[in-house]
Design an enzyme around this catalytic site. Structure first.
Site: not given
Ligand code: DOR
Ligand code: ZN
Ligand code: ZN
Length: 392
Positions: A20, A52, A265
Site C-alpha cells: 500500500h 485502496n 501487505d
Molecule cells: O491491515 C490491513 N491494512 N489490512 C488491509 O486489508 C488493508 C490495509 C490497509 O490498507 O491499511
Molecule cells: Zn487485505
Molecule cells: Zn493489503
C-alpha cells in the site's frame, strides 16, 4: 562502481505483490516516492501498489498516475493494482479492460476495499479476468463475519475483551473463490493467508488442479496474538495476528510450496492512527524494509528454507504469478539485471525512526533481525547500498 560483496548472497530482485503506497489520498502516511525508497532499502525491484487509495484506483486516470509517479521516482518498478471496482456493476468491469490496456498495463486487480465480497460479482470478475489474461487477488474477508472485529477470535481476544474476527471469515471466502475460479477456468490469488485452515483449503484446491496461488505476510509468519496483551495499536492488522499454531502452519506451508510467496501487505498509517489504544488503531503495519530480516529469522534460521528458497518465495514465484518477464529468473550475459545483495550474517536492530517510510511505527521496534539487504540493483543501476537510497 564496486560493491564489496564478500560473504554476501546474490538474489534476484524481490517482487512484492502487495504494497500500500497510499498515493493518492494519504500522503501523510506514505507516497510513491517514500514507499519506493522503502522498497529499495528492502531489496525490492518491483512492487504492486494496492488499489485502496483515495480516490480508489478504479479508473485508468488513477492507475496511470501511480505508474507515472513510480517511473519518475525510478527506484523500483511500481505496478498499480486496479480495483475490480466500486459497486462492481457490469458496466464498470469494462474499466478493467481500459486499465489493462493503458500505459500502466495493469495486470493485477482486487476489490477497492480490498475484498470482493459479493459472490456473483466475483464470478463475473473472474470470467472477465480470464479473458483479459489478468489476475484477481482476493483479500479473503467475509464482511458480515468481521463487522466490529479487531482481533483474532480466540482465547486471547476473549480474555482481553476484544471483538473477534473468526477464522471462517477468511476460510469461507478462500474456498468460495477456489470453486468460482475452477468454474470460470480462471486464476485466483489469495492475499495474506493467515490461518492453518486456509493452508489446508489451498492444499486441497491445488490438488484438484485449481489455478489458485497464495501469499503470506512476514508479520503472520513471525507474530501471534499473544502480542495483544499490551493493547498496543501497533499490532492491529487485517487479517488479525492469529495463534502460534497458525504461524507454524504458515511457515510449513511456505516451505513446502502450498503457500507460494511472501508479500508484505506494507500498510503505513500516520502516527495518530496507530499510536493509540488497540481498538481505536487503524489496521496495518509497515513491511517493506523488514521483510527480508523477518523471513531470515522465521524461515532460514530454523532451516525451513535455504537462500535459494528465499529467492523462490520473494522473487521467482511472485514474478511468475504476476508475469514479470525481467524478474525472478537467471540473468543473461550482458543483461542489466534486477538484483538484491543480501548479507546473511549481519544482524541489525529495527528502529522505526530510521525507516524510509513516512510512517515510522513498526511492530518490530528494537527487535534484532539476523540478515539485511546490502544493495539493490534495478536494471543494473544501484538503487540502494547500505541503506542509502540513490535517487536517479
Ligand atoms: O491491515 C490491513 N491494512 N489490512 C488491509 O486489508 C488493508 C490495509 C490497509 O490498507 O491499511
Ligand atoms: Zn487485505
Ligand atoms: Zn493489503
Amino acid at each position: 562502481e564496486v560493491i564489496e560483496a564478500a560473504g554476501t548472497v546474490l538474489l534476484p530482485g524481490f517482487v512484492d505483490m502487495h504494497t500500500h503506497l497510499r498515493e493518492p489520498g494519504r500522503e501523510d502516511a506514505e507516497t510513491v516516492r517514500s514507499g519506493s525508497a522503502a522498497a529499495a532499502r528492502g531489496g525490492y525491484t518491483a512492487v504492486f501498489a494496492m488499489a485502496n487509495t483515495e480516490p480508489v484506483a478504479d479508473t485508468a486516470v488513477v492507475t496511470d498516475h501511480v505508474y507515472a509517479q513510480g517511473q519518475a521516482v525510478g527506484l523500483v518498478d511500481v505496478h498499480p493494482v486496479g480495483a475490480v471496482t466500486k459497486g462492481l456493476a457490469g458496466a464498470e468491469l469494462a474499466e478493467m479492460g481500459v486499465m489493462a490496456a493503458s500505459s500502466a498495463a495493469v495486470r493485477l486487480f482486487s476489490d477497492d476495499g480490498h475484498c470482493v465480497a459479493d459472490p456473483l460479482i466475483m464470478r463475473r470478475a473472474l470470467e472477465y479476468a480470464r479473458g483479459l489474461d489478468v489476475l484477481i487477488a482476493q483479500h479473503a474477508e467475509e464482511p458480515r463475519l468481521t463487522e466490529g472485529a479487531v482481533a483474532h477470535e480466540g482465547p486471547t481476544a476473549a480474555r482481553l475483551g476484544l471483538a473477534g474476527w473468526p477464522r471462517a471469515a477468511e476460510e469461507s471466502i478462500v474456498i468460495r473463490d477456489a470453486l468460482l475460479a475452477r468454474d470460470a477456468g480462471a486464476r485466483v490469488h489469495i492475499c495474506h493467508a493467515s490461518t492453518a485452515g486456509t493452508v489446508e483449503l489451498i492444499r486441497w484446491a491445488k490438488d484438484q488442479g485449481i489455478a489458485i496461488t497464495a501469499e503470506v505476510t512476514p508479520h503472520h509468519l513471525m507474530l501471534d496474538d499473544a502480542r495483544l496483551e499490551s493493547y498496543d495499536g501497533i499490532f492491529r492488522v487485517n487479517p488479525p495476528l492469529r495463534e502460534e499454531s497458525d504461524t507454524r502452519a504458515l511457515r510449513a506451508a511456505l516451505a513446502d510450496g502450498v503457500v507460494d510467496c511472501v508479500a508484505t501487505d506494507h500498510a503505513p498509517h500516520a502516527a495518530q492512527d496507530k499510536c493509540c489504544e488497540f481498538s481505536q488503531a487503524r489496521p496495518g503495519m509497515l513491511g517493506l524494509e523488514t521483510a527480508l530480516g523477518v523471513v531470515a529469522q522465521t524461515m532460514v534460521a530454523p532451516g525451513l528454507i535455504d537462500w535459494r528458497g528465499v529467492a523462490d518465495v520473494m522473487s521467482v514465484r511472485p514474478a511468475q504469478i504476476t508475469g514479470l518477464p525481467d524478474h525472478g529468473r537467471p540473468i543473461e550475459v550482458g543483461e542489466t539485471a534486477n538484483l538484491t545483495v543480501v548479507d546473511p550474517d549481519s544482524a541489525w536492530t529495527v528502529r522505526g525512526a530510521e525507516l524510509a517510510s513516512i510512517a515510522d511505527n513498526t511492530p518490530y521496534e528494537d527487535l534484532t533481525l539476523p540478515a539485511r539487504v546490502r544493495a539493490t540493483l534495478l536494471r543494473g543501476r544501484v538503487t540502494c547500498v547500505d541503506g542509502k537510497v540513490r535517487a536517479r
